[in-house]
Enzyme design. Structure first.
Site, short mmCIF file in Angstrom:
data_model
loop_
_atom_site.label_atom_id
_atom_site.label_comp_id
_atom_site.label_asym_id
_atom_site.label_seq_id
_atom_site.Cartn_x
_atom_site.Cartn_y
_atom_site.Cartn_z
N GLU A 1 55.44 40.58 19.96
CA GLU A 1 54.71 41.57 19.15
C GLU A 1 53.25 41.64 19.61
O GLU A 1 52.69 42.73 19.74
CB GLU A 1 54.76 41.20 17.66
CG GLU A 1 56.14 41.23 17.04
CD GLU A 1 56.61 42.62 16.61
OE1 GLU A 1 55.88 43.61 16.84
OE2 GLU A 1 57.71 42.72 16.06
N ASP B 1 61.37 49.58 19.44
CA ASP B 1 62.36 48.54 19.19
C ASP B 1 63.46 48.58 20.26
O ASP B 1 63.87 47.54 20.77
CB ASP B 1 62.95 48.71 17.79
CG ASP B 1 63.95 47.63 17.44
OD1 ASP B 1 63.55 46.44 17.39
OD2 ASP B 1 65.14 47.95 17.24
N HIS C 1 62.67 49.38 11.33
CA HIS C 1 64.04 49.81 11.05
C HIS C 1 64.13 50.72 9.83
O HIS C 1 65.06 50.63 9.04
CB HIS C 1 64.96 48.60 10.91
CG HIS C 1 64.78 47.60 12.01
ND1 HIS C 1 65.19 47.83 13.30
CD2 HIS C 1 64.18 46.38 12.01
CE1 HIS C 1 64.86 46.79 14.05
NE2 HIS C 1 64.25 45.90 13.30
N ASP D 1 56.12 47.18 19.53
CA ASP D 1 57.14 46.32 18.93
C ASP D 1 57.49 45.20 19.90
O ASP D 1 57.34 45.35 21.11
CB ASP D 1 58.39 47.12 18.57
CG ASP D 1 59.27 46.40 17.54
OD1 ASP D 1 58.81 45.42 16.92
OD2 ASP D 1 60.43 46.81 17.36
N GLY D 2 57.98 44.11 19.35
CA GLY D 2 58.45 42.99 20.13
C GLY D 2 59.81 42.56 19.63
O GLY D 2 60.17 42.83 18.48
N ASP E 1 55.06 46.97 13.44
CA ASP E 1 55.90 46.55 12.32
C ASP E 1 55.77 45.04 12.08
O ASP E 1 56.53 44.46 11.33
CB ASP E 1 57.36 46.96 12.52
CG ASP E 1 58.04 46.27 13.69
OD1 ASP E 1 57.41 45.43 14.37
OD2 ASP E 1 59.22 46.57 13.94
#
Length: 157
Positions: free
Chosen positions: A50, A137, A127, A11-12, A74
């Site tokens: 990301e 995250d 999320h 994740d970023g 994501d």
């Protein structure tokens, strides 16, 4: 004997776009051990973070000699970019369908070099309560905010 990597989440995050950003990676091994990584950039974009997370994940796999791997992101931008758009960009000299230069070409080229047929790219909705994605995250957001999160590294190579 080294346990095989069972799955990786990436994740970023970015505070402002552009702005300070962070990335996070969580590597799960079949024996239950975990290796977390992350980093930051002072002036960047969410998409670049990301991509940096995916690059770090693939570099880790390469160093560990552990293909194949399931990599969860994501970011539809990363997933579609690496699995759908990249061949066309390369054929067109790193131009989009509209003839414009591909954004983040430097990182796409690195991802292209690291990607192999043994990487199974999967999209995970952000999320949505997925523990691996939520942990990535949290790592990425901490780095974006200038904090050093405590990283679990129960398996070091």
């Amino acid at each position: 004997m080294n346990a095989e990597i069972s799955k990786i989440y990436t994740d970023g995050a970015c505070s402002g776009n552009p702005g300070p950003g962070g990335w996070g990676v969580v590597v799960y091994f079949g024996d239950g051990s975990v290796h977390e990584m992350g980093g930051a950039a002072a002036a960047t974009t969410n998409n670049r973070m990301e991509m940096q997370a995916a690059i770090a994940a693939l570099e880790f796999c390469q160093a560990a000699g552990h293909p194949p791997v399931i990599l969860y992101t994501d970011s539809e931008y990363v997933k579609k970019g690496i699995t759908e758009w990249l061949p066309g960009w390369k054929r067109k000299g790193w131009k989009t369908a509209q003839g414009k230069p591909v954004l983040n070409q430097d990182l796409w080229q690195v991802l292209d070099q690291l990607n192999t047929k043994s990487v199974n790219w999967q999209y995970v909705r952000g999320h949505s309560g997925n523990a691996g994605n939520e942990r990535c995250d949290a790592i990425a957001r901490a780095f974006a905010a200038g904090r050093q999160p405590e990283l679990r590294q129960s398996r070091d190579l």
